[in-house]
Design a protein around this motif. Structure first.
Motif, PDB file in Angstrom:
ATOM      1  N   GLN A  91       0.847  -1.195   0.000  1.00  0.00           N
ATOM      2  CA  GLN A  91       0.000   0.000   0.000  1.00  0.00           C
ATOM      3  C   GLN A  91       0.884   1.246   0.000  1.00  0.00           C
ATOM      4  N   GLU A  92       0.230   2.381  -0.319  1.00  0.00           N
ATOM      5  CA  GLU A  92       0.886   3.674  -0.108  1.00  0.00           C
ATOM      6  C   GLU A  92       0.968   3.842   1.403  1.00  0.00           C
ATOM      7  N   HIS A  93       2.125   4.075   1.923  1.00  0.00           N
ATOM      8  CA  HIS A  93       2.263   4.136   3.373  1.00  0.00           C
ATOM      9  C   HIS A  93       1.950   5.502   3.967  1.00  0.00           C
ATOM     10  N   ASP A  94       1.637   6.486   3.132  1.00  0.00           N
ATOM     11  CA  ASP A  94       1.335   7.812   3.671  1.00  0.00           C
ATOM     12  C   ASP A  94      -0.166   8.073   3.735  1.00  0.00           C
ATOM     13  N   ARG A  95      -0.974   7.110   3.338  1.00  0.00           N
ATOM     14  CA  ARG A  95      -2.440   7.245   3.383  1.00  0.00           C
ATOM     15  C   ARG A  95      -3.052   6.028   4.070  1.00  0.00           C
TER      16      ARG A  95
END
Length: 173
Positions: A91-95
Motif C-alpha cells: 500500500q501507499e504508506h502515507d495514506r
C-alpha cells in the motif's frame, strides 16, 4: 412451545450453517496475509474436527450425521471464502488504506484527548474489541485515503467527534 427451546431436535430438522461475515455485493474479499493464514488455520481446525468425528464411536448416528453436516457446511463456506480471497500486501504508506494501523486522537467530543488505534482488515478478521475493523465498516470507509494530520468527523452516542489521524503504519506480513 417453540422447538428453539427444546434440546431434543428431530433427526429430520434442518442443519443451520452459521453464516460468514457478509461482504457487500460486488465487494472483493480483501484479506491481509495474516487474515488468510487465520482462515487457513480455521479450515485445518474444522477438517480435524470432522476427521475426529468420523473416527469416533458415537451411539447416536443421527447426531453424528447432523454434526458432520454442520462441519461440512462450515468447511464449504470457508473454502468458498478462501477461494475468493484477494491478499493485499502493498500500500501507499502515507495514506490510510486496507491493512493500515491508524492512531486517531479525538480532538472534539466527550473523550477529547483520548487516542484510539484501529487496524483496517478483512471482514473475517474483524474484531472490534481488538481494534480490528472491517474495511467495509463505516469508520473504515471514512478513514480511507486520509493522511497524518487530517481529520474525520464521526457521529457517536456521545455526540459528534472530530478525530485527527496521528499515525499510519503497515505490518501486513
Amino acid at each position: 412451545m417453540s422447538s428453539a427451546f427444546l434440546k431434543n431436535e428431530t433427526a429430520d430438522a434442518p442443519v443451520v450453517i452459521p453464516a460468514r461475515p457478509p461482504l457487500p455485493p460486488g465487494t472483493p474479499n480483501y484479506v491481509t496475509p495474516q487474515g488468510l493464514d487465520l482462515l487457513r488455520t480455521e479450515l485445518v481446525g474444522l477438517e480435524t474436527q470432522r476427521a475426529h468425528l468420523q473416527a469416533a464411536v458415537i451411539d447416536d448416528e443421527n447426531e453424528r450425521s447432523r454434526q458432520l453436516a454442520l462441519l461440512n457446511g462450515c468447511i464449504a463456506n470457508l473454502n468458498q471464502r478462501i477461494s475468493i480471497a484477494k491478499v493485499v500486501d502493498a500500500q501507499e504508506h502515507d495514506r490510510v488504506r486496507f491493512g493500515a494501523r491508524v492512531s486517531l486522537k479525538i480532538q472534539v467530543g466527550k473523550f477529547a484527548g483520548t487516542e484510539r488505534v484501529f487496524t483496517l482488515v478483512g471482514v473475517d478478521q474483524a474484531n472490534a474489541a481488538q481494534g480490528l475493523i472491517a474495511f467495509t465498516a463505516p469508520l473504515a470507509r471514512a478513514l480511507q485515503g486520509k493522511r497524518v494530520g487530517e481529520t474525520v468527523s464521526w457521529p457517536s452516542q456521545q455526540g459528534q467527534q472530530i478525530m485527527e489521524v496521528v499515525s499510519i503504519s503497515y505490518n501486513l506480513t
